[in-house]
Design a protein around this motif. Structure first.
Motif, PDB file in Angstrom:
ATOM      1  N   PRO A 162       1.308  -1.336  -0.032  1.00 35.31           N
ATOM      2  CA  PRO A 162       0.058  -0.132   0.359  1.00 35.31           C
ATOM      3  C   PRO A 162       0.684   1.125  -0.132  1.00 35.31           C
ATOM      4  O   PRO A 162       1.926   0.997   0.652  1.00 35.31           O
ATOM      5  N   ASP A 163       0.624   2.301  -0.379  1.00 34.45           N
ATOM      6  CA  ASP A 163       1.216   3.807  -0.858  1.00 34.45           C
ATOM      7  C   ASP A 163       0.775   4.399   0.407  1.00 34.45           C
ATOM      8  O   ASP A 163       0.531   5.545   0.546  1.00 34.45           O
ATOM      9  N   ILE A 164       1.512   3.744   1.539  1.00 37.25           N
ATOM     10  CA  ILE A 164       1.039   4.813   3.138  1.00 37.25           C
ATOM     11  C   ILE A 164       2.429   4.757   3.519  1.00 37.25           C
ATOM     12  O   ILE A 164       3.982   3.886   3.033  1.00 37.25           O
ATOM     13  N   GLU A 165       3.196   5.628   4.196  1.00 33.25           N
ATOM     14  CA  GLU A 165       4.242   6.000   4.871  1.00 33.25           C
ATOM     15  C   GLU A 165       5.179   5.128   5.317  1.00 33.25           C
ATOM     16  O   GLU A 165       6.492   5.510   6.082  1.00 33.25           O
ATOM     17  N   THR A 168       8.884   2.489   2.594  1.00 32.56           N
ATOM     18  CA  THR A 168       9.763   2.349   2.146  1.00 32.56           C
ATOM     19  C   THR A 168      10.294   1.712   0.627  1.00 32.56           C
ATOM     20  O   THR A 168      10.367   2.697  -0.065  1.00 32.56           O
ATOM     21  N   LYS A 169       9.238   0.722   0.023  1.00 34.44           N
ATOM     22  CA  LYS A 169       9.099   0.439  -1.292  1.00 34.44           C
ATOM     23  C   LYS A 169       7.571   0.523  -1.266  1.00 34.44           C
ATOM     24  O   LYS A 169       6.839   0.073  -0.648  1.00 34.44           O
ATOM     25  N   GLN A 170       7.346  -0.248  -2.477  1.00 28.68           N
ATOM     26  CA  GLN A 170       5.877  -0.082  -3.015  1.00 28.68           C
ATOM     27  C   GLN A 170       5.719  -1.367  -3.123  1.00 28.68           C
ATOM     28  O   GLN A 170       5.152  -1.777  -3.572  1.00 28.68           O
ATOM     29  N   THR A 171       6.426  -2.220  -3.521  1.00 29.70           N
ATOM     30  CA  THR A 171       6.869  -3.979  -3.949  1.00 29.70           C
ATOM     31  C   THR A 171       7.606  -5.509  -2.980  1.00 29.70           C
ATOM     32  O   THR A 171       8.338  -4.486  -2.637  1.00 29.70           O
ATOM     33  N   ILE A 172       7.442  -5.683  -3.208  1.00 29.73           N
ATOM     34  CA  ILE A 172       8.169  -6.980  -2.476  1.00 29.73           C
ATOM     35  C   ILE A 172       8.071  -8.537  -3.869  1.00 29.73           C
ATOM     36  O   ILE A 172       7.465  -8.541  -4.504  1.00 29.73           O
ATOM     37  N   LEU A 206      10.871  -5.485   5.616  1.00 31.86           N
ATOM     38  CA  LEU A 206       9.494  -5.120   4.270  1.00 31.86           C
ATOM     39  C   LEU A 206       8.426  -6.413   5.021  1.00 31.86           C
ATOM     40  O   LEU A 206       7.192  -5.479   5.277  1.00 31.86           O
ATOM     41  N   ILE A 207       8.471  -7.588   5.057  1.00 30.67           N
ATOM     42  CA  ILE A 207       7.830  -8.678   5.307  1.00 30.67           C
ATOM     43  C   ILE A 207       7.192  -8.876   6.900  1.00 30.67           C
ATOM     44  O   ILE A 207       5.984  -8.635   7.320  1.00 30.67           O
ATOM     45  N   LYS A 208       8.354  -8.098   7.280  1.00 31.43           N
ATOM     46  CA  LYS A 208       7.575  -7.805   8.908  1.00 31.43           C
ATOM     47  C   LYS A 208       6.838  -6.675   9.546  1.00 31.43           C
ATOM     48  O   LYS A 208       5.769  -6.858  10.271  1.00 31.43           O
ATOM     49  N   LYS A 209       6.877  -6.038   8.339  1.00 33.81           N
ATOM     50  CA  LYS A 209       5.907  -4.482   8.808  1.00 33.81           C
ATOM     51  C   LYS A 209       4.970  -4.587   7.578  1.00 33.81           C
ATOM     52  O   LYS A 209       4.200  -4.390   8.779  1.00 33.81           O
ATOM     53  N   VAL A 210       5.128  -5.471   7.434  1.00 35.17           N
ATOM     54  CA  VAL A 210       3.538  -5.986   6.685  1.00 35.17           C
ATOM     55  C   VAL A 210       2.825  -6.327   7.915  1.00 35.17           C
ATOM     56  O   VAL A 210       1.219  -6.011   8.190  1.00 35.17           O
ATOM     57  N   LEU A 214      -0.503  -4.666   8.858  1.00 36.36           N
ATOM     58  CA  LEU A 214      -2.006  -4.539   7.691  1.00 36.36           C
ATOM     59  C   LEU A 214      -2.216  -6.115   9.450  1.00 36.36           C
ATOM     60  O   LEU A 214      -3.449  -7.315   9.091  1.00 36.36           O
ATOM     61  N   GLY A 215      -1.951  -6.858  10.131  1.00 40.56           N
ATOM     62  CA  GLY A 215      -1.927  -6.957  11.121  1.00 40.56           C
ATOM     63  C   GLY A 215      -2.127  -8.777  10.681  1.00 40.56           C
ATOM     64  O   GLY A 215      -2.764  -9.780  11.223  1.00 40.56           O
ATOM     65  N   PHE A 216      -1.488  -9.553   9.287  1.00 47.06           N
ATOM     66  CA  PHE A 216      -1.134 -10.982   9.007  1.00 47.06           C
ATOM     67  C   PHE A 216      -0.662 -11.720  10.454  1.00 47.06           C
ATOM     68  O   PHE A 216       0.246 -11.221  10.374  1.00 47.06           O
TER      69      PHE A 216
END
Length: 220
Positions: A162-165, A168-172, A206-210, A214-216
């Motif tokens: 998602p495009d939120i702050e 730092t990247k838009q894709t994995i 990035l995965i940890k941040k997701v 997002l609560g996965f």
């Protein structure tokens, strides 16, 4: 309530009370009505009797809540382009049951945003939409897809963030191997377990941040 018990559908799934047809997923709830996430628009201003499945919790003394709803508006979902948001007004509901639903759904939404916010997963080379992210860990992902994917097959994929702050990247980007597949609660889709192959170290934060944002759950 015994006549409305359902055994095989997902939490907060909304189904037709009489036909048991899958209608959609609960997207939001207030004292006045609900917002549904559906794969097709509903007929407006036509009252429907529905059932919402509740999570296993001491807060509930039953497994489902029956509601009479009247769809008032419909619009495409901004993040899941094959889905629609449908705003529905309550026609008939029990006040005590509604208060429990609002309280429990609010708590569930804060910890399980994957019920509401599936991220696009694309084929890397063609950028074809494969499906949506149902869950993720540093070992792999669960993909929700309408495709049948052969077990053992490997694919290069792109997970759109998602495009939120917070990101730092838009894709994995990653290579995955298809390890298992089972039908989703919605019979039009499959849940597919994919194992990451040679995951780049920079993707792990990035995965940890997701998972955090997002609560996965770490289910793979």
């Amino acid at each position: 309530m015994a006549d409305t018990k359902i055994d095989s559908f997902s939490i907060f799934e909304v189904i037709d009370k009489h036909s048991r047809e899958h209608i959609g997923q609960l997207g939001d709830v207030s004292k006045d009505g609900i917002m549904l996430l559906t794969t097709k628009p509903l007929i407006l201003n036509q009252t429907r009797e529905v059932i919402i499945r509740l999570p296993a919790s001491d807060a509930f003394y039953q497994e489902v809540i029956p509601l009479d709803i009247d769809p008032l508006w419909v619009k495409p979902d901004e993040t899941q382009h094959e889905l629609y948001r449908v705003g529905c007004q309550f026609v008939k509901t029990d006040r005590a049951e509604l208060e429990m639903l609002i309280r429990q759904f609010g708590a569930k939404r804060s910890t399980r945003k994957n019920l509401l916010f599936y991220l696009d997963v694309l084929e890397k080379d063609s950028e074809e939409l494969l499906g949506h992210l149902g869950d993720i860990s540093d070992s792999g992902i669960m993909l929700i897809t309408s495709y049948t994917m052969p077990l053992g097959e490997s694919r290069d994929i792109i997970i759109k963030l998602p495009d939120i702050e917070e990101f730092t990247k838009q894709t994995i980007e990653a290579e995955v191997e298809i390890r298992w597949s089972r039908p989703d609660a919605n019979p039009e889709f499959n849940c597919v377990g994919c194992l990451f192959l040679n995951l780049a170290p920079e993707n792990k934060p990035l995965i940890k941040k997701v998972q955090e944002v997002l609560g996965f759950d770490d289910v793979l």
